[in-house]
Design an enzyme around this catalytic site. Structure first.
Site, PDB file in Angstrom:
ATOM      1  N   ASP A  45       0.868  -1.169   0.000  1.00  0.00           N
ATOM      2  CA  ASP A  45       0.000   0.000   0.000  1.00  0.00           C
ATOM      3  C   ASP A  45       0.911   1.227   0.000  1.00  0.00           C
ATOM      4  OD1 ASP A  45      -2.297   1.578   0.446  1.00  0.00           O
ATOM      5  OD2 ASP A  45      -1.879   1.612   2.578  1.00  0.00           O
ATOM      6  N   PHE A  95     -12.292  21.405  -6.815  1.00  0.00           N
ATOM      7  CA  PHE A  95     -11.327  20.529  -7.496  1.00  0.00           C
ATOM      8  C   PHE A  95     -12.044  19.262  -7.968  1.00  0.00           C
ATOM      9  CE2 PHE A  95      -8.345  17.054  -7.683  1.00  0.00           C
ATOM     10  CZ  PHE A  95      -7.212  17.612  -8.245  1.00  0.00           C
ATOM     11  N   LYS A 112      -8.549  18.932 -12.551  1.00  0.00           N
ATOM     12  CA  LYS A 112      -7.252  18.983 -11.840  1.00  0.00           C
ATOM     13  C   LYS A 112      -6.903  20.395 -11.349  1.00  0.00           C
ATOM     14  CE  LYS A 112      -4.947  15.057 -14.095  1.00  0.00           C
ATOM     15  NZ  LYS A 112      -6.081  14.533 -14.854  1.00  0.00           N
ATOM     16  N   GLY A 143      -5.120   3.599  -3.301  1.00  0.00           N
ATOM     17  CA  GLY A 143      -6.400   4.215  -3.649  1.00  0.00           C
ATOM     18  C   GLY A 143      -6.216   5.665  -4.058  1.00  0.00           C
ATOM     19  N   ASP A 144      -4.954   6.139  -4.039  1.00  0.00           N
ATOM     20  CA  ASP A 144      -4.681   7.554  -4.261  1.00  0.00           C
ATOM     21  C   ASP A 144      -4.648   7.927  -5.748  1.00  0.00           C
ATOM     22  OD1 ASP A 144      -4.125  10.124  -3.408  1.00  0.00           O
ATOM     23  OD2 ASP A 144      -2.785   9.399  -1.836  1.00  0.00           O
ATOM     24  N   ASP A 159      -1.466  -1.062   5.936  1.00  0.00           N
ATOM     25  CA  ASP A 159      -1.697  -0.620   7.318  1.00  0.00           C
ATOM     26  C   ASP A 159      -3.133  -0.179   7.571  1.00  0.00           C
ATOM     27  OD1 ASP A 159      -1.068   2.892   7.478  1.00  0.00           O
ATOM     28  OD2 ASP A 159      -1.560   1.696   5.748  1.00  0.00           O
ATOM     29  N   ASN A 170      -8.577  -0.875   4.417  1.00  0.00           N
ATOM     30  CA  ASN A 170      -8.766  -1.153   2.988  1.00  0.00           C
ATOM     31  C   ASN A 170      -7.737  -2.148   2.454  1.00  0.00           C
ATOM     32  OD1 ASN A 170      -6.846   0.926   3.460  1.00  0.00           O
ATOM     33  ND2 ASN A 170      -6.802   1.334   1.294  1.00  0.00           N
ATOM     34  N   ASP A 171      -6.731  -2.509   3.263  1.00  0.00           N
ATOM     35  CA  ASP A 171      -5.710  -3.469   2.817  1.00  0.00           C
ATOM     36  C   ASP A 171      -5.984  -4.884   3.315  1.00  0.00           C
ATOM     37  OD1 ASP A 171      -4.204  -1.337   1.704  1.00  0.00           O
ATOM     38  OD2 ASP A 171      -3.445  -0.872   3.707  1.00  0.00           O
TER      39      ASP A 171
END
Length: 1033
Positions: A374, A530, A535, A664-665, A771, A774-775
């Site tokens: 992650d 945004f 962007k 997820g970023d 950590d 979501n992992d």
């Protein structure tokens, strides 16, 4: 209760029964749409699941059958059960019952205790999570009140908040891994009610769709019936608060719609499975080969007898006689070894706080080829720090921020007279550095979505901010900033540090405090938020003092480059900052006259009311403003990496481990971190996979990627989904050739899907590290899951097989502990097999000399003693052996590559051990018979003593690094054997054992069986030493 019973049938007979059992245990309830009445739970006809977290594998009823099934699923244990049961048949009975049942009972007892301990730990952890208390507002019903910094206990619809704006921020890091705060809006109808009590006097209900996987969407309606006309409001994701998110502002009140197994966070986590190590599977294969050899040997014996009499019974007796070929102590030794490795890992002072949660797979740590990690919180600390401000001609870093501060103090000292008319300077004159800094800092302080929040303190107890602005405490230590992005907070914190502080914000105005303490008010005329498409974000403000209207804008360099006036430095500086691993934002402004703004506003409002193509029309109107904007500055913000991430990733890369980053970023951020953490090395190209939405596009893009060589791949979750749908095999094949892969915008289930893809297509071992909540799916799907206890909570570390406190610890965990666990278990497994094969060879020689009689050579206690008290300690002391010192393993990570080839335990090494066993067994038995042709009674004593000595010498031959406990173990075993000779009258003739003849003959046999092996080992070390011995010498 049997939800977590995970059964993997391997045998055809039992699989049918088990399938039926699983289906009956797991009859899934149909997920349905629902209507929830406010304050009237009795109107709900359906029963919904209990709101409890459950990570246990078994319950009281399924524990014993479940564990027994997991044990007898292995061929080894099933085989022993059959052999032990055969001893109840009188004609097949060989020796004493306890010689077969005692070891089997011991193995099962050890396993049950270990599983029970693991299960109790899981139960305690679940209990801790499930016993958190929340306030309910009604005696019956599901209205929950959740305060600031509390975790939301179930999926709820947001009805009311203490915040005046009618909205609140939530932190979703445990759900989607993103740490920026999300804005949620209360249902307007219930937020408008005068008092909290009115919630229960109105007649209203929420209609919600059936539970789904997607955490980013929701459809529902809110209806109030007791007013004329009835009020209908549509509900979307903005009105929901999913479980596992944390309230970041105010106190919220909501009505529960989904609980337990139906919550989004639970639907997105996969069932935990029982993980089986590769080494265990390899040993299972070898035991099957041994069983085949045993049957063949028995058939040969019966054939040489000439199939006389009841040959079928004799065949089975031979099978039982040679059952020692497959040693039952193999499982005991390996399981005890695994526990020892776990204990060593937890006691290692170099990686403090490491916890082994699954004690069955420590050897997996030494066989990994793919590491899936992650980003947020694992590679990065998730703390944004403002690092650089670039004005085109001059650049300021962390060490020169005090200059900016003095410029700001100076410029606001000059404008202390707020009534002055704005001077319009001649367009050609270059602005002074001071005024450019002032403009840039003011733009950064105004152009954002940040809200300062104050907690008014009453008698030291923080209450929600209900006071008016006049008496509110604007002191710096009482202020916290809330925003949907941590970058924005970092920028506003920085403007505060140089003297321009954001002190208040509501929907219509902003207030800044100057270094001198004056408050400047700006009215917010428009905000353009945004979006990932545009962007960029913009804001139009009017300064109260002067009436000036200014349009400020900030965004990514790709979006802003075409909007700002021509310049020669922006592109180059953005590149420089990105190489340093900074996240860049370009800030620009445009001054508007009153007429320009009025014209824009009328066109903008008209576009917002249009029914067709509304988004396009609005974007077109805004774009008419975004022309020839004045470039103010370029900012660089750093997401700080975890300690020693770069050397750790380099170490892993040198060890031949391929690293994939699943996050997820956003794409830009992920690419930026991949570069700054050296996940992608400096001289490597990066291929950004263009967004694809159909088969044709995917085909073209894969072809263009195929032409690239040795370049890292960056792909988004949506494109990945399309590629896997049409070209799964081709995509995985191409991606596996890349030195590094970055997948951004991944959902939790997608992360797990990628892990499973690698397992299916490559047959290599995978490790997942993360950590956040979501992992969890990814960690449970991988062959080996590692969790980090981080800021995102403990969810990942609790679900993982190994839990560490920092990312850098993974280097030592794999290079040192992974290596040792695998090497030791391979040596231990093969040695225990050798111990069984040598005695079976002796049995075969004995039987063939005595007319192929199915009579045991050693009986009763000798057999039990041989497998336990006489040889157990030295053999088990092999778990202390190491071929390379830890410092060497870390200094030369290339040594790890050899392990992944699995050469320590293969059919080749196994065959070598078979040959050694046959040679030694033959020498021991024939030697005893040749040297004792006249006193035949003593053959037993001679051969057994020589056998014990041979085993002890063989352990010494195996050892690569001596440990004092090994020497102690050898001496204790020898001592035990010598001491027990006094009690073994029924087997040995004591008067003969004490003679000198006995001693020299035993010594000769032992030497002949062991000396050649010592010579071969010496020659091998001299002429073809293994790679690690070259280093250690």
């Amino acid at each position: 209760p049997t939800e977590n019973l995970h059964i993997q049938p391997t045998m055809s007979t039992s699989s049918i029964c088990c399938e039926c059992l699983v289906h009956t245990c797991r009859r899934k309830k149909e997920l349905k749409v629902r209507t929830v009445w406010l304050g009237h739970p009795e109107k709900c006809e359906e029963k919904y699941p209990k709101n409890a977290i459950k990570n246990q594998k078994y319950n009281i009823v399924t524990f014993v059958p479940g564990v027994l099934y997991q044990q007898f699923k292995f061929f080894l244990n099933l085989y022993f059960l059959v052999v032990a049961c055969s001893q109840f048949v009188p004609s097949l009975k060989i020796g004493y019952l306890y010689t077969y049942w005692a070891p089997l009972g011991f193995v099962l007892a050890v396993t049950m205790v270990r599983e029970a301990v693991d299960e109790v730990r899981r139960c305690r952890r679940d209990k801790e999570m499930n016993s958190q208390l929340y306030s309910k507002l009604t005696v019956r019903g599901d209205h929950n009140k959740v305060r600031k910094n509390q975790r939301i206990p179930a999926d709820i619809i947001f009805l009311r908040t203490s915040e005046k704006t009618g909205s609140c921020f939530i932190r979703t890091d445990q759900l989607d891994g993103e740490t920026d705060w999300k804005l949620r809006i209360a249902v307007a109808c219930t937020q408008r009610l005068p008092a909290l009590g009115d919630l229960f006097s109105i007649s209203a209900y929420v209609y919600a769709q059936k539970p789904e996987l997607d955490i980013h969407s929701f459809e529902g309606n809110f209806t109030r019936e007791d007013c004329d006309p009835p009020i209908h409001e549509s509900l979307s994701i903005e009105n929901t608060l999913w479980a596992s998110t944390v309230v970041a502002s105010g106190t919220v009140i909501g009505v529960v719609i989904y609980t337990g197994k139906e919550m989004r966070s639970v639907l997105n986590t996969s069932q935990s499975k029982n993980k089986v190590g590769l080494l265990d599977l390899e040993l299972n294969r070898l035991t099957k080969a041994l069983f085949l050899a045993q049957v063949v040997l028995s058939v040969v014996m019966v054939a040489l007898q000439g199939f006389l009499g009841p040959w079928f019974r004799n065949l089975f007796r031979f099978v039982v006689l040679f059952s020692y070929i497959i040693p039952i102590s193999l499982r005991v030794n390996l399981d005890m070894g695994k526990s020892a490795y776990g204990w060593m890992i937890m006691k290692d002072e170099n990686i403090p706080g490491t916890v082994v949660r699954t004690s069955t797979i420590p050897e997996e740590l030494g066989r990994l080829v793919y590491l899936l990690t992650d980003k947020t919180g694992t590679l990065t600390q998730n703390e944004m720090v403002f690092k650089r401000l670039h004005l085109g001609t001059v650049s300021y870093g962390t060490d020169t921020m005090d200059e900016i501060q003095s410029h700001i103090i100076q410029s606001y000292a000059q404008v202390s007279t707020p009534s002055r008319k704005p001077q319009t300077p001649a367009p050609k004159v270059r602005k002074s550095v001071s005024s450019r800094i002032h403009e840039a800092v003011k733009a950064i302080a105004l152009c954002h979505n940040v809200t300062p929040v104050y907690e008014s303190r009453v008698n030291g107890v923080s209450t929600e901010p209900e006071s008016t602005e006049a008496d509110q405490d604007f002191s710096d230590d009482n202020r916290t900033y809330q925003a949907s992005s941590p970058d924005e907070v970092a920028l506003v914190r920085w403007t505060e540090s140089v003297g321009l502080t954001l002190v208040n914000r509501d929907l219509t105005s902003l207030q800044l405090k100057t270094p001198a303490g004056h408050i400047l008010t700006y009215y917010i005329l428009q905000i353009f938020p945004f979006t990932s498409e545009s962007k960029r974000m913009g804001i139009i403000v009017r300064e109260e003092a002067t009436g000036d209207i200014t349009f400020y804008m900030k965004g990514a360099d790709v979006a802003m480059a075409s909007i700002v006036q021509y310049n020669d430095w922006l592109e180059e500086e953005c590149g420089n900052m990105a190489r340093e691993g900074l996240r860049t934002l370009v800030v620009a402004k445009k001054s508007l006259t009153e007429e320009q703004y009025q014209d824009f506003e009328s066109r903008y409002n008209q576009a917002k009311l249009s029914i067709h193509d509304r988004a396009l029309k609005v974007a077109a109107v805004v774009e008419s403003l975004e022309r020839e904007m004045e470039l103010l500055c370029l900012t660089g913000v750093e997401d700080q990496l975890q300690a020693d991430v770069r050397p750790t990733l380099e170490l892993l890369r040198n060890a031949g481990i391929k690293i994939w980053m699943l996050t997820g970023d956003k794409l830009e951020t992920a690419t930026c971190i991949a570069k700054s953490s050296h996940l992608v090395s400096r001289n490597q190209d990066i291929h950004v996979f263009r967004p694809v939405s159909n088969r044709g596009e995917a085909h073209l893009e894969l072809n263009s990627f195929r032409r690239k060589h040795d370049c890292a791949l960056v792909i988004s979750g949506d494109s990945l989904e399309v590629c896997l749908r049409y070209y799964e095999h081709e995509f995985v094949e191409l991606a596996c050739q890349c030195p590094a892969v970055v997948c951004c915008r991944c959902s939790p289930t997608q992360k797990a899907q990628i892990v499973r893809l690698l397992q299916q297509h490559t047959d290599n071992r995978t490790c997942a590290i993360g950590d956040g909540g979501n992992d969890v799916s990814m960690i449970q799907a991988a062959d080996c899951g590692i969790g980090i206890e981080g800021k995102e909570g403990k969810q990942a570390s609790l679900a993982a097989d190994f839990s560490i406190t920092q990312f850098k610890h993974i280097g030592r965990l794999l290079m040192v502990h992974g290596r040792n666990s695998y090497k030791r278990s391979a040596a231990l497994g093969q040695f225990v097999m050798h111990r069984g094969m040598i005695i079976s060879t002796m049995q075969a020689v004995f039987s063939s000399i005595f007319y192929f009689a199915s009579v045991p050579l050693y009986q009763g206690f000798l057999m039990v003693g041989y497998a336990t008290i006489y040889t157990m300690f030295p053999v088990f002391s092999l778990v202390l052996d190491q071929d390379v010192k830890p410092e060497m393993a870390l200094l030369y990570p290339e040594l790890y590559k050899d392990l992944t080839k699995g050469r320590s335990l293969s059919f080749k090494t196994f065959l070598i051990w078979v040959l050694i066993s046959v040679y030694q067994g033959g020498i021991l038995m024939y030697g005893a018979l040749v040297l004792f042709d006249q006193e035949f009674v003593h053959v037993l004593a001679i051969s057994f003593t020589a056998l014990i000595l041979t085993e002890l010498l063989m352990v010494a031959l195996m050892v690569r690094t001596w440990h004092w406990l090994m020497v102690v173990a050898e001496l204790i075993s020898l001592g035990c054997y010598l001491a027990s000779l006094a009690f073994l009258n029924e087997y040995f003739d004591l008067s003969f054992i004490t003679t000198r003849v006995f001693l020299w003959k035993v010594c000769v046999i032992t030497l002949v069986s062991c000396l050649p092996l010592y010579i071969i080992k010496y020659l091998k070390r001299k002429f073809s030493p293994p790679s690690y011995s070259k280093l250690s010498s």
